[in-house]
Design a protein around this motif. Structure first.
Motif, PDB file in Angstrom:
ATOM      1  N   ASN A  42     -28.000 -21.580  -3.066  1.00 32.24           N
ATOM      2  CA  ASN A  42     -27.698 -22.785  -3.835  1.00 32.24           C
ATOM      3  C   ASN A  42     -27.228 -23.934  -2.958  1.00 32.24           C
ATOM      4  OD1 ASN A  42     -28.248 -21.410  -6.240  1.00 32.24           O
ATOM      5  ND2 ASN A  42     -26.183 -20.554  -6.251  1.00 32.24           N
ATOM      6  N   LYS A  43     -27.482 -23.840  -1.660  1.00 28.56           N
ATOM      7  CA  LYS A  43     -27.053 -24.867  -0.716  1.00 28.56           C
ATOM      8  C   LYS A  43     -27.768 -26.180  -1.005  1.00 28.56           C
ATOM      9  CE  LYS A  43     -27.384 -26.015   4.135  1.00 28.56           C
ATOM     10  NZ  LYS A  43     -28.029 -25.671   5.379  1.00 28.56           N
ATOM     11  N   ARG A  44     -27.014 -27.258  -0.976  1.00 27.69           N
ATOM     12  CA  ARG A  44     -27.604 -28.583  -1.164  1.00 27.69           C
ATOM     13  C   ARG A  44     -28.244 -29.043   0.138  1.00 27.69           C
ATOM     14  NH1 ARG A  44     -23.376 -32.607  -3.541  1.00 27.69           N
ATOM     15  NH2 ARG A  44     -25.150 -33.942  -3.113  1.00 27.69           N
ATOM     16  N   GLY A  45     -29.216 -29.902   0.028  1.00 31.67           N
ATOM     17  CA  GLY A  45     -29.810 -30.499   1.194  1.00 31.67           C
ATOM     18  C   GLY A  45     -30.942 -29.668   1.773  1.00 31.67           C
ATOM     19  N   PRO A  46     -31.434 -30.060   2.948  1.00 34.93           N
ATOM     20  CA  PRO A  46     -32.574 -29.357   3.541  1.00 34.93           C
ATOM     21  C   PRO A  46     -32.186 -27.944   3.959  1.00 34.93           C
ATOM     22  CG  PRO A  46     -31.729 -31.024   5.033  1.00 34.93           C
ATOM     23  CD  PRO A  46     -30.992 -31.191   3.749  1.00 34.93           C
ATOM     24  N   LYS A  47     -33.137 -27.042   3.791  1.00 35.43           N
ATOM     25  CA  LYS A  47     -32.907 -25.636   4.146  1.00 35.43           C
ATOM     26  C   LYS A  47     -33.482 -25.398   5.541  1.00 35.43           C
ATOM     27  CE  LYS A  47     -31.670 -25.033  -0.165  1.00 35.43           C
ATOM     28  NZ  LYS A  47     -31.409 -26.335  -0.678  1.00 35.43           N
ATOM     29  N   ARG A  48     -32.829 -24.495   6.283  1.00 34.92           N
ATOM     30  CA  ARG A  48     -33.339 -24.123   7.604  1.00 34.92           C
ATOM     31  C   ARG A  48     -34.500 -23.160   7.424  1.00 34.92           C
ATOM     32  NH1 ARG A  48     -29.334 -23.862  12.184  1.00 34.92           N
ATOM     33  NH2 ARG A  48     -30.532 -22.019  12.643  1.00 34.92           N
ATOM     34  N   LYS A  49     -35.482 -23.277   8.278  1.00 35.47           N
ATOM     35  CA  LYS A  49     -36.625 -22.373   8.198  1.00 35.47           C
ATOM     36  C   LYS A  49     -36.295 -21.061   8.891  1.00 35.47           C
ATOM     37  CE  LYS A  49     -39.978 -25.986   7.768  1.00 35.47           C
ATOM     38  NZ  LYS A  49     -41.247 -26.517   8.146  1.00 35.47           N
ATOM     39  N   ALA A  50     -36.851 -20.002   8.372  1.00 32.94           N
ATOM     40  CA  ALA A  50     -36.537 -18.662   8.898  1.00 32.94           C
ATOM     41  C   ALA A  50     -37.211 -18.394  10.211  1.00 32.94           C
ATOM     42  CB  ALA A  50     -36.974 -17.601   7.910  1.00 32.94           C
TER      43      ALA A  50
END
Length: 50
Positions: A42-50
């Motif tokens: 549920n983190k806001r903002g851009p997600k880091r790619k795996a």
């Protein structure tokens, strides 16, 4: 320029010795925080790619 008093110099040297944290410890804590933050779906903002 104003001279610093001996009391102030003693205080700053004491604080510098007490609050010194090695860079490796700071880097380790940052990496641990990023790993925990990446687990949050549920983190806001851009997600880091795996």
């Amino acid at each position: 320029m104003a001279r610093t008093s001996k009391d102030f110099q003693a205080f700053t040297s004491l604080v510098d010795r007490l609050l010194t944290v090695p860079k490796t410890e700071i880097d380790r804590r940052i990496l641990a925080h990023k790993a925990e933050a990446d687990k949050n779906p549920n983190k806001r903002g851009p997600k880091r790619k795996a």
